[in-house]
Every structure is written in structure tokens, then in C-alpha cells.
Design a protein around this motif. Structure first.
Motif, mmCIF file in Angstrom:
data_model
loop_
_atom_site.group_PDB
_atom_site.id
_atom_site.type_symbol
_atom_site.label_atom_id
_atom_site.label_comp_id
_atom_site.label_asym_id
_atom_site.label_seq_id
_atom_site.Cartn_x
_atom_site.Cartn_y
_atom_site.Cartn_z
ATOM 1 N N UNK A 76 0.822 -1.184 -0.100
ATOM 2 C CA UNK A 76 0.027 0.029 0.068
ATOM 3 C C UNK A 76 0.851 1.212 -0.173
ATOM 4 N N UNK A 77 0.640 1.980 -1.099
ATOM 5 C CA UNK A 77 1.467 3.227 -1.245
ATOM 6 C C UNK A 77 1.041 4.469 -0.538
ATOM 7 N N UNK A 78 1.833 4.802 0.519
ATOM 8 C CA UNK A 78 1.361 5.986 1.288
ATOM 9 C C UNK A 78 2.124 7.357 0.630
ATOM 10 N N UNK A 79 3.390 6.907 0.103
ATOM 11 C CA UNK A 79 4.127 8.397 -0.236
ATOM 12 C C UNK A 79 4.908 7.793 -1.715
ATOM 13 N N UNK A 80 5.313 6.470 -1.732
ATOM 14 C CA UNK A 80 5.980 5.957 -3.066
ATOM 15 C C UNK A 80 5.271 6.554 -4.133
ATOM 16 N N UNK A 81 6.078 7.294 -5.092
ATOM 17 C CA UNK A 81 5.345 7.600 -6.344
ATOM 18 C C UNK A 81 4.294 8.712 -6.138
ATOM 19 N N UNK A 82 4.155 9.176 -5.049
ATOM 20 C CA UNK A 82 3.148 10.406 -4.722
ATOM 21 C C UNK A 82 3.959 11.423 -4.365
ATOM 22 N N UNK A 83 4.753 11.443 -3.305
ATOM 23 C CA UNK A 83 5.314 12.600 -2.880
ATOM 24 C C UNK A 83 4.720 13.343 -1.884
ATOM 25 N N UNK A 84 5.111 13.997 -0.841
ATOM 26 C CA UNK A 84 4.335 14.995 0.101
ATOM 27 C C UNK A 84 5.114 15.671 0.763
ATOM 28 N N UNK A 85 4.503 16.463 1.334
ATOM 29 C CA UNK A 85 5.515 17.456 2.320
ATOM 30 C C UNK A 85 5.485 17.029 3.814
ATOM 31 N N UNK A 86 6.671 16.779 4.118
ATOM 32 C CA UNK A 86 7.156 16.281 5.510
ATOM 33 C C UNK A 86 8.033 17.194 6.209
ATOM 34 N N UNK A 87 8.505 16.622 7.366
ATOM 35 C CA UNK A 87 9.624 17.560 8.109
ATOM 36 C C UNK A 87 10.867 17.024 8.100
ATOM 37 N N UNK A 88 11.846 17.758 8.328
ATOM 38 C CA UNK A 88 13.255 16.833 8.451
ATOM 39 C C UNK A 88 13.962 17.407 9.615
ATOM 40 N N UNK A 89 14.842 16.818 10.065
ATOM 41 C CA UNK A 89 15.468 17.474 11.224
ATOM 42 C C UNK A 89 17.002 17.630 11.044
ATOM 43 N N UNK A 90 17.649 18.633 11.110
ATOM 44 C CA UNK A 90 19.129 18.790 10.837
ATOM 45 C C UNK A 90 19.912 18.287 11.993
ATOM 46 N N UNK A 91 21.136 18.468 11.959
ATOM 47 C CA UNK A 91 22.206 17.890 12.610
ATOM 48 C C UNK A 91 21.969 18.936 13.848
ATOM 49 N N UNK A 92 21.814 20.145 13.635
ATOM 50 C CA UNK A 92 21.685 21.072 15.056
ATOM 51 C C UNK A 92 20.350 20.958 15.669
ATOM 52 N N UNK A 93 19.496 20.132 15.181
ATOM 53 C CA UNK A 93 18.197 19.819 15.891
ATOM 54 C C UNK A 93 17.055 20.510 15.025
ATOM 55 N N UNK A 94 17.606 21.397 14.377
ATOM 56 C CA UNK A 94 16.295 22.432 13.744
ATOM 57 C C UNK A 94 15.235 21.516 13.100
#
Ligand code: ADP
Length: 372
Positions: A76-94
Motif C-alpha cells: 500500500x503506497x502512502x508516499x512512494x510515487x506520490x510525494x508529499x510535504x514532510x518535516x526533516x531534522x538537521x544536525x543542529x536539531x532544527x
């Protein structure tokens, strides 16, 4: 060429503006490109060999393994081939917003996932600033609307206050002359009614101007239309235009920012009064009906001369005006407000002459209404 050489692949990954990251089916990072290092602030050596969830804040951090397992088990594809906006975390924690697109690759019986990452912090910030500016502009425009009709409003406030003053003066004379106290009571009661009337005008202006911060909730078009009529009453009277609202009692409530919808109806009705003041029949009506597909349709119609040819195609653009002192931003603000509510606005010629502005507003929240 079936397979690109490692050199070609390396050059492509190095030149890519977007971050690229390859993980295996256990979520372990196999490869990252330089853009990915720049975005997250980690060196490749700090990421490769680790679980990709190190680049994610909660709840993605805790749940990512389960997402992958779920996909492998069910397909079941939730993101593969669809793409979406998510959140990332940098090394400095931001934590930052990013667009993520995921592709899948197979190598023998090994499965890999390729993630393409675009840091959209700047775009989000620009969007936020833009909507902040739009809010400020609508607020400024409301203040200038009030300033424009201030003569009529001053009259609306002065008139009951002068009446109250003369009732009180007469009452004072009666008391001094030891006259019938019941007559004095009646005069004082009349003056209270007049002062209440004046304070309602002030209250109406205050709620028209609002507090600045947009706030959505359930709103009643009938109430908004009646308040608009009350605010513009004196202006209409001076222009000898008959202004009224007729809204069915059973109309469903809409999910909207009441201050902004009042601003839309006010702008449309004020334009309509201005357009109608030199016509032989001078009538402006605000009406509403429950349209199909979960929309309320509000119309503001007038018996004016219709939209001038010179502005017809540009009507909702800013700074388009036919009025000598006009700013030409009223209709553009109306359109911005209505669109941000997930609705539409258009101007239609009326068969009997004059113009009808037709606004549709969704009864419940829609995608667009969550934005601003
Ligand atoms: P402004 O009122 O400052 O000109 P608007 O954006 O509110 O700015 O209106 C733009 C123009 O649209 C007006 O100058 C006028 O020519 C035209 N217009 C708006 N409403 C009507 C109407 N009800 N009837 C005829 N023309 C209208």
C-alpha cells in the motif's frame, strides 16, 4: 546505455540541487549526495550506515520503520510515487519543512528506496509572509473603508446623541421646576434608548474593523448581511438608494472569518450604491440561497449602469478603477478573501440592467480554508 557508469552517476548526484538519499528495505542509508549533506548539515559518513530516521523529527522518527515494513508487507503506497510535504531534522536539531518524493528500485531480490528531498523553508517563509501581508492589507483596507464612510457614521452617532442631550436637558428643567416626575422618567428612558443606539453604531464599526488576526468559525450570512445594511444605511440614504437584505431563515451557516466576509459584502454593497446613485431606479439588494454542492450563494445586485467596458476584463485586479479618487483594491481584496475561503466571485450583467456580484462560499471547511 543500460547502466550509467559510476562516474556519470556520481556527477549527476553531485550536481543535483535536490537532496538524494538511498535506503535499503531496513531503512539503513546506503548513499547520500552533497545536496543532502548541505540540507541536513551532516557529512555523508555520519549518515551512511545509519537508520534514515535520524533525519526525521517525531512522530516520523519513531514510526518510519513501521511505514517501510507496512509497505513491504501490503504494497500500500502512502508516499512512494506520490510525494508529499514532510518535516526533516538537521544536525543542529532544527526542524524544517521539505518536499519528499520517493521512488523504489530493485537490485536482484534487494529492494531500495530513493528519496528526493527539497528544502522548502524559504518558500514556506515567503508564503507565510505573503499571507501576513495580505491580512495586513485587508485590515488597512477596512480602516480606509470606515474612513471613507466616516461622514455618514458621524451622523449616525451624532443624531442619537443630540436627541439624548435634548431629552436630558428637558428632564433637568422639569426636575428644577418640580414638574411631573413621570414625564422626567419618560424623557430619561428615551435618552437611554438614543444612547444605546449610538453605542450600537460604535460597536458595529468596531466589529467591522476587527482585530487583525484572521479567525474562522461558524458564521451566519443573514446576520452579516443585516449588519452590512446597517453600516451603509446612512450612505444609501444620502444617495437616495434603497438598500436591503433578504436572507432565508433556514440558510445553513458557513465556516468563515466573519470580519472578512462582512468586508466582502460591505465592499460589494458600497460599490453598488455608488454605481446606482445616478440611475432612475436606485435599488441595491443582498440576497442569499443554499446552492448545490455544499455552497451558500450570496448576491449583491444593483440597478446601476453595469460594469464599464474599460475595466470588465480586469475587474478583480488591484488598482483597476473608474473612479476619480478610487484605489481600485476593493474587488481584488474581495477576491482574495473569497478564494482563501474556498469560494468564487464573479460579476454578471443583470438582464434588466445593472450588475449582480455573485459570491459562493462553502458551508464547511475545504482544503483552501485551512491555508491562511
Ligand atoms: P474602487 O471602488 O476603488 O474603484 P473596486 O476594486 O472596488 O475599487 O472597484 C473597481 C471598479 O469596478 C470600480 O471603479 C468600478 O468601475 C467597477 N465596479 C465595481 N462595482 C461595480 C458595480 N456594482 N457597478 C458598476 N461598476 C462597478
Amino acid at each position: 546505455m543500460k547502466y550509467a557508469s559510476e562516474a556519470i552517476l556520481g556527477a549527476a548526484l553531485g550536481a543535483a540541487v535536490d537532496g538524494m538519499i538511498v535506503i535499503d528495505s531496513a531503512g539503513v542509508v546506503q548513499l547520500v549526495n552533497p545536496a543532502c549533506e548541505r540540507i541536513f548539515g551532516f557529512a555523508a559518513s555520519e549518515i551512511v550506515g545509519h537508520n534514515v530516521n535520524m533525519l526525521m523529527p517525531e512522530p516520523y522518527h519513531a514510526e518510519h520503520d513501521r511505514y517501510v515494513q507496512n509497505y513491504l508487507a501490503t504494497g500500500a503506497r502512502k508516499i512512494i510515487g506520490i510525494g508529499r510535504e514532510v518535516k526533516g531534522r538537521r544536525k543542529d536539531g532544527t526542524i524544517f519543512p521539505m518536499d519528499l518524493a520517493v521512488g523504489e528500485a530493485r537490485d536482484g531480490d534487494q529492494r531500495f528506496f530513493v528519496g528526493i528531498i527539497r528544502d522548502i523553508t524559504a518558500r514556506k517563509e515567503a508564503d507565510r509572509r505573503m499571507s501576513e501581508l495580505q491580512t495586513e492589507l485587508t485590515q488597512i483596507s477596512r480602516l480606509s473603508d470606515v474612513a471613507e464612510i466616516s461622514a455618514a457614521l458621524a451622523h449616525d452617532i451624532n443624531q442619537p446623541l443630540s436627541a439624548a442631550m435634548s431629552y436630558v436637558q428637558t428632564g433637568v428643567r422639569l426636575i428644577k421646576g418640580n414638574k411631573d416626575p413621570q414625564q422626567t422618567v419618560t424623557l430619561l428612558e428615551k435618552s437611554v434608548a438614543e444612547i444605546t443606539h449610538a453605542s450600537q453604531v460604535v460597536q458595529r464599526v468596531r466589529s467591522f474593523v476587527g482585530h487583525g488576526a484572521p479567525q474562522r468559525g461558524t458564521a451566519n450570512v443573514g446576520t452579516i448581511a443585516r449588519e452590512t445594511v446597517a453600516l451603509l444605511d446612512s450612505m444609501a440614504e444620502q444617495a437616495r438608494v434603497r438598500l436591503d437584505a433578504s436572507i432565508p431563515i433556514a440558510l445553513p451557516e458557513i465556516y468563515a472569518d466573519e470580519v472578512q466576509i462582512r468586508q466582502v459584502l460591505f465592499n460589494l454593497a458600497r460599490n453598488a450604491i455608488e454605481a446606482t446613485k445616478d440611475s432612475s431606479v436606485r435599488e441595491v439588494r443582498i440576497e442569499a440561497e443554499h446552492g448545490a454542492d455544499g455552497f451558500v450563494i450570496v448576491t449583491v445586485s444593483d440597478t446601476g449602469p453595469g460594469i464599464a467596458e474599460s475595466v470588465r476584463t480586469q475587474l478583480f485586479k488591484p488598482f483597476v478603477t473608474t473612479k476619480p479618487g478610487g484605489m481600485g483594491i476593493g474587488l481584488s481584496i474581495c477576491r482574495t478573501i473569497v478564494a482563501s475561503h474556498g469560494g468564487t466571485i464573479e460579476a454578471l450583467p443583470r438582464p434588466a440592467g445593472g450588475t449582480e456580484f455573485r459570491v459562493t462560499l462553502p458551508i464547511t471547511a475545504t482544503e483552501a480554508t485551512h491555508g491562511s
